[in-house]
Design an enzyme around this catalytic site. Structure first.
Site, short mmCIF file in Angstrom:
data_model
loop_
_atom_site.label_atom_id
_atom_site.label_comp_id
_atom_site.label_asym_id
_atom_site.label_seq_id
_atom_site.Cartn_x
_atom_site.Cartn_y
_atom_site.Cartn_z
N ASP A 59 59.83 11.86 26.38
CA ASP A 59 60.96 11.85 25.34
C ASP A 59 61.67 12.88 26.28
OD1 ASP A 59 63.14 12.13 24.41
OD2 ASP A 59 62.54 13.02 22.55
N ASP A 75 24.11 11.91 6.17
CA ASP A 75 23.59 11.85 7.77
C ASP A 75 23.80 11.61 8.28
OD1 ASP A 75 21.64 13.60 6.00
OD2 ASP A 75 20.24 12.65 5.64
N CYS A 93 23.74 5.82 6.43
CA CYS A 93 24.68 6.44 4.96
C CYS A 93 25.54 5.66 4.36
CB CYS A 93 24.23 7.90 4.61
SG CYS A 93 22.46 8.84 4.83
#
Length: 730
Positions: free
Chosen positions: A427, A27, A31
Site C-alpha cells: 500500500d 523440554d 513432551c
C-alpha cells in the site's frame, strides 16, 4: 484465559470455550506430544495446542470440563500446571486432595539450576554411580548390586514417566525406549553400562531443559521490560501504584532514566526516548507533546507527563508476548511432517531393535548376549529427541528473534512461508509513506520564505487539519515566528482567511485563490509543476496579491527506498497498489523505483493480488488500513504495517510494529535463516543416528556411544537452533 463461548457449526447447542494453562517442565516437542495426546483423551476436549517455547497449553472444549481434569492429566505425566489467568499472582492450581499441581520445577522464577526438576535426579544418579564405582573397588563382590542400586536411582523417575505416558495412551515414548534398554542391559549382565547410560540420558534431559528455559526467557524477558510500578497523578499529587492497575486516560509522570510503564501519548514535556529495548534501534528519538510512547522504553532526559492509551494487557509489549506465544502453538508444515513421521518412527525403532536382537541368533546361531546388546544399543540410538526438536526449536527461536525486533509472525507456517515469497505488494499511504503530509516546498514572491511560513502558520493556529499541522510543524522546525491572527475563519471548501499584522491573508487551494487574484503564467506553471510531482499546493494571498506557494506531500518513509532495494536484491518483485490519484502515486513510485497501480478500490487490490498469484507468484501484501484487509486476506502472507488498524492486524499473518519498510526483507532473510537451520538440524539428527547404527551393528560402538550420540545430537541441534535468538544483532 477463557474466551467467550461460541456455537459449534455441527451442533449449535454446544458451546466451545478455550482455556489456557502454563506448563512447566517441558523440554522438547516429545513432551508437547505427550501432553497433547493425554489431554485429548479427556471427555469434552475438542482441540489441544501446546507451545514448548511458550510453556503454554491451550485447550478448546465443549461446555465445562470436569474440575481440574486437565491439571490432573498433565501432572500425572510429571509436569507442573496452572491456569494462565493466575500469571499475575502465580497461584498454583490445586488438584485432588488439595495437592499443588505446580511442583517446584525449573521454570520457577529465581530458582537455582541445581534445584530444578531435571537437575535433582541427575545429581542423585551421578552421586549413586560414583558411590557404586567406589564400592566396586573396595568390595568387588558387591559391585553388581551397587550398580543396580545406582541404576534404580536414575531409572525410577524415567520408568514412572514411561508408565504414566502408556496409561495416557502414549506407549512408544522416549522414556519407554530408555527403560527397555536399561532393564535389558541388566538382564544380560551389563549393569555398569546400564547405570552409566541412564546418567547420560538424565544429563541430556537436563541440558534440553536449560535450552528450553533459555528460549522461553528470550521472549518472556520482553515482559520484564515494563516496570512494576508507575507514578500516577492523583488528587493534585502523585502516587506510586502497580503498573498493571493503570487505566486508559490515567496521567502518569515519567522521570529522567525511568522506563515508561504503559503505552501512551505525551501531554507535557519533551525528551530523548531510548526505544532500543523494543525496536532494537540504538539512536534515541526526540519526542514531545502529542507523540506516542511505548511501554518498556526509557526516557533519558526531561520529565514527561503521559496519558495512558492502553492497559497493561493491551500495551505493545503484552501484545508482542501474546502474539508470539500463540504463534509458537501454530506448527510449521515441516514440523507437522516431523510429528507424523515420529509417530511411526519410534515403534519402528522398537521393531528394528527386536529384529537385530533376535534374528542373527535364530537364523545364524550367533551369540544371544552379543546381539541383544546390539539391539538395546539401537533402541538408544533411535531415541527421536534430536529429530523431534529440530524444527520447533528453530521455529521458536526464529519467532522470538523476530518479535524482539518488532517483527511478529503468527506461527511457524508464516515463518516458513516468508522464505518462499517471490513478490511483495505495498500500500502507499502509511506503508511506503509516513501517512501524513509535510511541507516540501515554499516559494515566496516579494517576501522571504520565512515570512510566508509565519503568515500561513498564524492563520492555521489551533487547526487539526493534516495540511494545517504540516504548515505549523514546518514553521516550528524552521523557527519561524507565529504572530497572532485576528478574525481568522475557515471559508468552506476553499481555505482560511484572517488578518495578521494589518495584512489581510487568504490561504487556499489554487482554484480558490485564482477566484480572488490573478496568477502570473510563471505562478501557474510552478503550481502545475508541483502538482505533477504529486504535491498539494496552497497559495497565500496578501492584500489580494499572490505572496507565496506552499507545497505539501505525504513523503516516503526514510528507509522505503533502501527497503525496496533490499527486496530486489533478494530477487523479489515489488509493486505499489494505492487508492491515491495517479499523479501522486507515479511521483512517489518514480522516486522509490517501484512499479505502481493507482486509483484502486479495495476489491481492485484484492483482484490484482489474486492475478499475481495466478501468474505463479507467491505474494505478500503489506498495508495498514481497513481498505487493505481484503488484499491482506487473499495474499499468501498478509503483513500489517506499523500502528495499523485492528482490522489489518487481525487479518494479517504478520505485523511490522515499528513501521520499517526494511523489516519486510528482514522477515524474508529470517525465514531463510530459520529454514537453513532446520535443514542443518535434521541432517545432524539423522546423520549421527545413521553413523552409529552402522557402527553398532558391526560391533565398533556400544551402549555408551549410542546414548552419547543421541544426547550429543540433541545438544547440537538445540544449540544450533538457539543461534537464531541472536539473529540480526550483527
Amino acid at each position: 484465559m477463557v474466551s467467550a463461548p461460541s456455537a459449534s457449526p455441527d451442533n449449535p447447542a454446544a458451546l466451545a470455550s478455550q482455556t489456557r494453562y502454563r506448563v512447566s517442565g517441558m523440554d522438547c516437542a516429545s513432551c508437547a506430544a505427550k501432553i497433547d495426546t493425554a489431554v485429548r483423551r479427556i471427555e469434552g476436549v475438542e482441540d489441544v495446542s501446546v507451545s514448548v517455547a511458550g510453556g503454554s497449553l491451550t485447550v478448546t472444549h465443549s461446555g465445562a470440563l470436569p474440575k481440574d481434569a486437565v491439571a490432573r492429566q498433565v501432572s500425572k505425566l510429571g509436569y507442573g500446571v496452572r491456569p494462565a489467568e493466575d500469571d499475575g499472582e502465580a497461584r498454583p492450581e490445586q488438584g485432588h486432595g488439595g495437592k499443588s499441581l505446580h511442583p517446584r520445577g525449573e521454570e520457577e522464577a529465581g530458582e537455582p539450576w541445581w534445584r530444578s526438576k531435571r537437575a535433582l535426579p541427575t545429581i542423585a544418579c551421578g552421586i549413586a554411580l560414583a558411590a557404586a564405582y567406589a564400592i566396586g573397588k573396595l568390595v568387588p563382590a558387591a559391585e553388581h548390586w551397587a550398580f543396580v542400586a545406582a541404576l534404580l536411582v536414575g531409572l525410577a523417575p524415567i520408568a514412572r514417566r514411561a508408565a504414566m505416558a502408556a496409561l495416557a495412551g502414549i506407549p512408544f515414548s522416549i522414556e519407554t525406549l530408555m527403560t527397555i534398554a536399561a532393564v535389558g542391559a541388566v538382564l544380560i549382565g551389563a549393569t555398569e553400562e546400564a547405570a552409566t547410560v541412564v546418567l547420560l540420558f538424565l544429563v541430556g534431559e537436563f541440558l534440553e531443559g536449560v535450552a528450553a528455559r533459555r528460549a522461553r526467557a528470550s521472549i518472556q524477558g520482553l515482559a520484564d521490560l515494563v516496570p512494576k510500578t508507575a507514578l500516577v497523578e492523583r488528587d493534585g499529587g502523585t502516587a506510586e501504584i502497580p503498573a498493571a492497575s493503570l487505566a486508559v486516560g490515567d496521567l502518569i509522570v515519567v522521570r529522567p532514566g525511568d522506563r515508561i510503564p504503559a503505552d501512551g501519548e505525551i501531554v507535557e514535556g519533551a525528551g530523548e526516548i531510548d526505544e532500543s529495548p523494543v525496536t532494537g534501534e540504538s539512536t534515541p528519538k526526540r519526542k514531545g507533546k502529542n507523540d506516542n510512547v511505548f511501554a518498556g522504553t526509557i526516557s533519558t532526559d526531561g520529565v514527561l507527563r503521559v496519558r495512558v492509551t492502553a492497559t497493561a494487557e493491551d500495551n505493545t509489549i503484552a501484545r508482542i508476548v501474546r502474539l508470539v506465544e500463540e504463534a509458537q502453538e501454530s506448527k510449521a508444515p515441516t514440523e507437522r511432517f516431523i510429528d507424523r513421521f515420529s509417530r511411526y518412527y519410534t515403534p519402528g525403532v522398537l521393531v528394528v531393535g527386536a529384529l537385530v536382537a533376535t534374528m542373527p541368533p535364530l537364523l545364524f546361531g550367533s551369540g544371544w548376549n552379543e546381539w541383544i546388546y546390539k539391539g538395546l544399543a539401537i533402541l538408544l540410538i533411535g531415541c527421536p529427541c534430536a529429530l523431534v526438536i529440530s524444527t520447533p526449536a528453530a521455529v521458536a527461536a526464529g519467532l522470538s528473534a523476530g518479535a524482539r525486533r518488532g517483527m511478529l509472525m503468527k506461527g511457524g507456517a508464516v515463518l516458513e512461508g516468508f522464505g518462499r515469497i517471490t513478490a511483495v505488494a505495498f500500500d502507499k499511504t502509511g506503508t511506503l509513506t509516513d501517512g501524513r503530509p509535510v511541507v516540501t516546498d515554499v516559494v515566496a514572491y516579494g517576501r522571504t520564505e520565512r515570512e510566508i511560513l509565519s503568515m500561513a502558520a498564524a492563520l492555521e493556529q489551533g487547526s487539526s487539519h493534516p495540511l494545517a499541522v504540516a504548515i505549523l510543524e514546518k514553521a516550528k522546525a524552521d523557527k519561524a515566528p507565529i504572530p497572532p491572527a485576528f478574525g481568522a475563519r475557515a471559508v468552506a471548501g476553499k481555505g482560511v482567511e484572517g488578518n495578521v499584522g494589518g495584512i489581510t491573508l487568504f490561504l487556499a487551494s489554487a482554484k480558490a485563490a485564482a477566484g480572488r487574484a490573478s496568477l502570473s503564467p510563471e505562478q501557474v506553471s510552478r503550481t502545475e509543476d508541483l502538482n505533477g510531482q504529486g504535491k498539494t499546493v496552497s497559495i497565500l494571498l496578501a492584500d489580494g496579491a499572490v505572496a507565496g506557494l506552499i507545497a505539501m506531500r505525504d513523503e516516503p518513509r526514510e528507509d522505503a527506498k533502501a527497503g525496496l532495494a533490499s527486496l530486489k536484491d533478494l530477487g523479489i518483485r515489488t509493486v505499489m497498489l494505492t487508492g491515491d490519484n495517479r499523479k501522486t502515486a507515479e511521483a512517489i513510485a518514480a522516486g522509490l523505483g517501484i512499479e505502481a497501480q493507482a486509483e484502486l478500490l479495495p476489491q481492485d487490490k484484492q483482484r490484482i493480488v489474486a492475478e499475481m498469484q495466478k501468474g505463479g507468484l507467491r505474494v505478500a501484501k503489506v498495508g495498514d488500513g481497513i481498505n487493505d484487509a481484503p488484499a491482506l486476506a487473499v495474499a499468501d502472507i498478509g503483513i500489517a504495517m506499523g500502528g495499523g488498524t485492528d482490522v489489518a492486524l487481525e487479518t494479517a499473518d504478520a505485523a511490522i510494529l515499528h513501521g520499517r519498510v526494511e523489516d519486510v526483507s528482514r522477515m524474508v532473510r529470517l525465514s531463510r535463516a530459520a529454514m537453513a537451520n532446520i535443514r542443518q538440524n535434521i541432517g545432524v539428527a539423522l546423520g549421527l543416528k545413521a553413523v552409529f547404527l552402522v557402527t553398532t551393528v558391526i560391533g565398533v560402538t556400544g551402549l555408551w556411544p549410542a546414548i552419547l550420540a543421541d544426547t550429543g545430537a540433541t545438544v547440537l541441534v538445540t544449540a544450533n537452533a538457539m543461534r537464531l535468538l541472536g539473529w540480526g544483532r550483527d
